[in-house]
Design a protein around this motif. Sequence first.
Motif, short mmCIF file in Angstrom:
data_model
loop_
_atom_site.label_atom_id
_atom_site.label_comp_id
_atom_site.label_asym_id
_atom_site.label_seq_id
_atom_site.Cartn_x
_atom_site.Cartn_y
_atom_site.Cartn_z
N ARG A 29 19.09 -22.21 24.37
CA ARG A 29 18.52 -22.82 25.58
C ARG A 29 17.19 -23.50 25.27
NH1 ARG A 29 20.90 -18.23 28.34
NH2 ARG A 29 18.96 -17.05 28.30
N VAL A 30 16.40 -22.89 24.41
CA VAL A 30 15.13 -23.52 24.01
C VAL A 30 15.42 -24.83 23.30
CG1 VAL A 30 13.05 -23.29 22.60
CG2 VAL A 30 13.92 -21.31 23.86
N LEU A 31 16.39 -24.83 22.43
CA LEU A 31 16.76 -26.05 21.71
C LEU A 31 17.24 -27.13 22.69
CD1 LEU A 31 17.12 -27.53 19.04
CD2 LEU A 31 19.35 -26.42 18.81
N ILE A 32 18.02 -26.75 23.68
CA ILE A 32 18.47 -27.70 24.70
C ILE A 32 17.26 -28.32 25.40
CG2 ILE A 32 19.59 -27.91 26.96
CD1 ILE A 32 21.62 -25.78 25.95
N LEU A 33 16.29 -27.51 25.77
CA LEU A 33 15.10 -28.02 26.45
C LEU A 33 14.29 -28.96 25.56
CD1 LEU A 33 13.88 -24.86 28.38
CD2 LEU A 33 14.84 -26.96 29.35
N VAL A 34 14.14 -28.59 24.31
CA VAL A 34 13.40 -29.45 23.37
C VAL A 34 14.09 -30.81 23.26
CG1 VAL A 34 12.73 -29.74 20.96
CG2 VAL A 34 12.36 -27.55 22.09
N ILE A 35 15.39 -30.80 23.15
CA ILE A 35 16.14 -32.05 23.04
C ILE A 35 16.01 -32.86 24.32
CG2 ILE A 35 18.45 -33.04 22.86
CD1 ILE A 35 19.06 -30.68 20.92
N LEU A 36 16.08 -32.20 25.48
CA LEU A 36 15.94 -32.92 26.75
C LEU A 36 14.54 -33.53 26.89
CD1 LEU A 36 17.90 -30.67 29.25
CD2 LEU A 36 18.49 -32.99 28.50
N VAL A 37 13.53 -32.82 26.44
CA VAL A 37 12.17 -33.38 26.48
C VAL A 37 12.10 -34.60 25.57
CG1 VAL A 37 9.77 -32.96 25.82
CG2 VAL A 37 11.00 -31.28 27.20
N LYS A 38 12.71 -34.50 24.42
CA LYS A 38 12.71 -35.61 23.46
C LYS A 38 13.47 -36.82 24.00
CE LYS A 38 14.27 -36.68 18.78
NZ LYS A 38 15.01 -36.16 17.63
N LEU A 39 14.66 -36.58 24.58
CA LEU A 39 15.50 -37.68 25.04
C LEU A 39 15.20 -38.12 26.47
CD1 LEU A 39 18.99 -36.49 23.71
CD2 LEU A 39 17.40 -38.10 22.63
N GLY A 40 14.61 -37.24 27.26
CA GLY A 40 14.44 -37.52 28.67
C GLY A 40 15.77 -37.30 29.38
N GLU A 41 15.98 -38.00 30.46
CA GLU A 41 17.24 -37.89 31.20
C GLU A 41 18.40 -38.34 30.32
OE1 GLU A 41 17.04 -39.05 35.49
OE2 GLU A 41 18.51 -40.53 34.79
#
Length: 107
Positions: free
Chosen positions: A26-38
């Motif tokens: 889940r942390v990895l998912i959040l990091v990726i979402l922050v990096k990619l945005g929406e």
Amino acid sequence: MNTSSILIEKCKELAKKNEALANEFRVLILVILVKLGETSWSKLKNELENILRTSINPNLLAFHLRKLVNMGFVKRIETESETLYKPTIPDEYKHLIVQVLKASEAK
């Protein structure tokens, strides 16, 4: 140590420190979402598979995204053509996620 290894290690560290994010995936998912945005589910899945260098079970991703949505860390946005996911990380966690992202990009 390569960028993917550093990112995975930092995600593990953050997951251990914060019960709300007690799962490194889940942390990895959040990091990726922050990096990619929406982003779309398929783009998120592709990015995860690139980082982890393995295929991701779609049910696993759906389970963890649902958890993050229910915890208020991710917003699910329905459009006419697809479902998008956007990070909505509570303020007390934003700096932690950004730290993980910066640490992985420093190398």
